[in-house]
Enzyme design. Structure first.
Site, PDB file in Angstrom:
ATOM      1  N   ASP A  57      37.086  41.086  34.905  1.00  0.00           N
ATOM      2  CA  ASP A  57      35.687  41.490  35.064  1.00  0.00           C
ATOM      3  C   ASP A  57      35.626  42.685  36.003  1.00  0.00           C
ATOM      4  O   ASP A  57      36.391  42.761  36.985  1.00  0.00           O
ATOM      5  CB  ASP A  57      34.849  40.358  35.656  1.00  0.00           C
ATOM      6  CG  ASP A  57      34.324  39.403  34.592  1.00  0.00           C
ATOM      7  OD1 ASP A  57      34.711  39.561  33.417  1.00  0.00           O
ATOM      8  OD2 ASP A  57      33.547  38.499  34.944  1.00  0.00           O
ATOM      9  N   ASP A 116      31.107  43.921  30.504  1.00  0.00           N
ATOM     10  CA  ASP A 116      32.142  44.413  31.410  1.00  0.00           C
ATOM     11  C   ASP A 116      33.306  43.437  31.469  1.00  0.00           C
ATOM     12  O   ASP A 116      34.042  43.402  32.454  1.00  0.00           O
ATOM     13  CB  ASP A 116      31.559  44.634  32.808  1.00  0.00           C
ATOM     14  CG  ASP A 116      31.116  43.328  33.459  1.00  0.00           C
ATOM     15  OD1 ASP A 116      30.592  42.454  32.739  1.00  0.00           O
ATOM     16  OD2 ASP A 116      31.287  43.182  34.679  1.00  0.00           O
TER      17      ASP A 116
END
Length: 519
Positions: free
Chosen positions: A398, A441
């Site tokens: 992430d 993301d």
């Protein structure tokens, strides 16, 4: 211990390219026995040094030498090993096409025409989209020429050879000279076959063209026994028998002694033609028989059988020898007609390759993320099905506080960040592995390696992103990654693997972000 995943490559042929290029230089000059000795030494050293890329190039040189020496089965074995190598078809397109073309030639010479033409079609398709004006493209086209010639697809072979010659502009380069000598040999073999189907005027044009090229390079003292042997054949075919015999006397015994059967076969042909022109028909027959014994391909043997039949009709004129020659002409015309069938087979194989490429492109588009070029959620789901296999390691990633990046710098900057991270992930994945963007993301990397090495890869990715000069994109921008890593356990499903990697990802976030959690 430092990881071996990212070696410093100083040459497209590998870090120790000089060793393999020496092997190829010997092959180009026709010193095939020396080539095998040099290849044996080079490959032993390269194996110790761990330079598999250069070792692969050396093995190609070994394959050419074995083929030239008539050891077709051994050459084919090397070619099949190269094509089956896990890394063999993941390099530059021209290099991959070269391997396919070379193995196609070995297959054709071994009588496996369908398999050979199929690989030849693959090589052609790769070269259609490969960068030109390079040594790799030049070399691949030269291999394509040889493969097409083995199938007696002379027209295609000439187109390939002209493309190879067009790839280099330096007239005195070693590779340029080798290509023109290769082209000259193609023209001579084509001319000999044209003579057999009574197209003498076309044959004479090709012999003259070949002779002009050979004279040009031999006058420049290019060290090529093959070039001299070819020139001897041209001289014999154009009535320059004294010049031809000088070359024969100088080289024939040496070529026989060194086991260079290809050059010796051509010299026996030239000697036989010279003797027949002088009326020494039985001596000419002896030379053609000696050449026939050195043949590897049926098409080569046909050349000398034809010369034997012509000699027999002159030595013992009569109904019997004329009948034999007429029957041979009939057989040759039938074989010549089979070339058209092979052209059709190649066209069909090429069409199949095009269709396969179209399907692959469509599949790639369906499983690619439009922004980053990495795999998308569809590919992620597909890889998760098989992620439970032993040896698989899943890395989840992430971007830390990505929403804040979008809010503070704009969504355009956020997209730039994702693209940069995707490039780093792509650079750290090997053939068979995959990097995926499966959320805004959120990234995943499927690694086919041990947990220990996967940790090294993950940490290297994190450090590369951390050290990136993000100010070049937006002043004040800072990007870090949180990561969770899990290696597959025996009997574990893909879902279980994902859950463990995901829990470690969140552990990394809770511990302060910008870190890897792997235990």
């Amino acid at each position: 211990m430092a990881s071996e995943r990212l070696p410093a490559v100083v040459s497209p042929y590998g870090p120790y390219a000089g060793m393999a290029l020496h092997v190829h230089d010997l092959t180009i000059r026709g010193h095939h026995s020396e080539t095998l000795v040099a290849a044996e030494r080079a490959e032993a050293i390269l194996r110790i040094l761990g330079d598999d890329r250069t070792r692969r190039v050396s093995r190609l040189g070994r394959m050419y030498a074995l083929s030239a020496l008539g050891r077709v089965d051994e050459a084919l074995r090397v070619g099949e090993e190269l094509a089956a190598d896990g890394a063999a078809l993941t390099g530059p397109r021209s290099t991959d096409a070269k391997i396919l073309a070379d193995t196609a030639r070995m297959l054709i010479q071994a009588g496996r025409m369908d398999d050979g033409l199929h690989r030849l079609a693959y090589a052609m398709a790769m070269l259609d989209v490969a960068p030109r004006k390079s040594l790799r493209y030049f070399s691949a086209m030269a291999s394509l020429c040889e493969s097409a010639k083995s199938a007696e697809l002379f027209e295609l072979a000439e187109v390939a050879m002209l493309n190879a010659l067009d790839a280099f502009d330096t007239p005195d380069d070693l590779y340029r000279s080798s290509a023109e000598l290769q082209y000259a040999e193609l023209l001579i073999e084509w001319a000999l076959r044209l003579e057999q189907v009574q197209r003498d005027e076309e044959a004479a044009v090709l012999v003259d063209k070949s002779m002009a090229m050979l004279r040009y390079w031999m006058e420049r003292a290019v060290d090529s026994p093959l070039g001299m042997a070819l020139l001897a054949v041209c001289y014999a075919k154009t009535g320059l028998h004294a010049e031809s015999q000088t070359i024969v006397d100088e080289l024939l015994l040496r070529m026989r002694g060194e086991g260079q059967d290809h050059e010796a076969r051509l010299l026996h042909l030239a000697h036989g033609l010279n003797l027949r022109a002088a009326g020494e028909l039985r001596a000419a027959r002896r030379e053609f028989l000696a050449a026939d014994e050195l043949c590897v391909r049926p098409s080569q043997r046909l050349i000398f059988q034809y010369e034997l039949a012509v000699t027999a009709t002159r030595d013992q004129p009569g109904e019997a020898t004329r009948t034999v020659l007429a029957a041979l002409h009939s057989h040759i015309r039938m074989l010549w007609q089979l070339r058209l069938d092979r052209r059709t087979m190649l066209q069909q194989a090429y069409r199949r390759v095009e269709l396969e490429a179209a399907r692959t492109t469509a599949d790639l588009a369906a499983t690619s993320d439009a922004l980053t070029g990495l795999g998308n959620r569809r590919l992620f789901d597909r890889r998760m099905v098989s992620a439970g296999d032993a040896g698989s390691t899943l890395l989840l990633i992430d971007v830390d506080r990505f929403k804040d990046i979008n809010d503070a710098f704009s969504h355009g900057v956020g997209d730039r960040v994702l693209v940069e991270i995707a490039a780093v992930l792509h650079a750290h994945t090997r053939h068979g592995e995959a990097a995926v963007r499966f959320g805004g993301d959120e990234f995943a990397v499927f690694l086919e390696t041990s947990e220990h090495e996967a940790r090294q890869v993950a940490e290297r990715i994190r450090q590369v992103v951390l050290a990136r000069d993000w100010n070049a994109i937006a002043p004040g921008l800072r990007v870090t990654l949180s990561m969770g890593l899990a290696a597959c356990r025996p009997g574990e499903t893909g879902r279980d693997l994902y859950d463990r990697a995901d829990s470690r990802l969140y552990a990394a976030k809770r511990a302060g972000r910008n870190r890897l959690a792997a235990a």
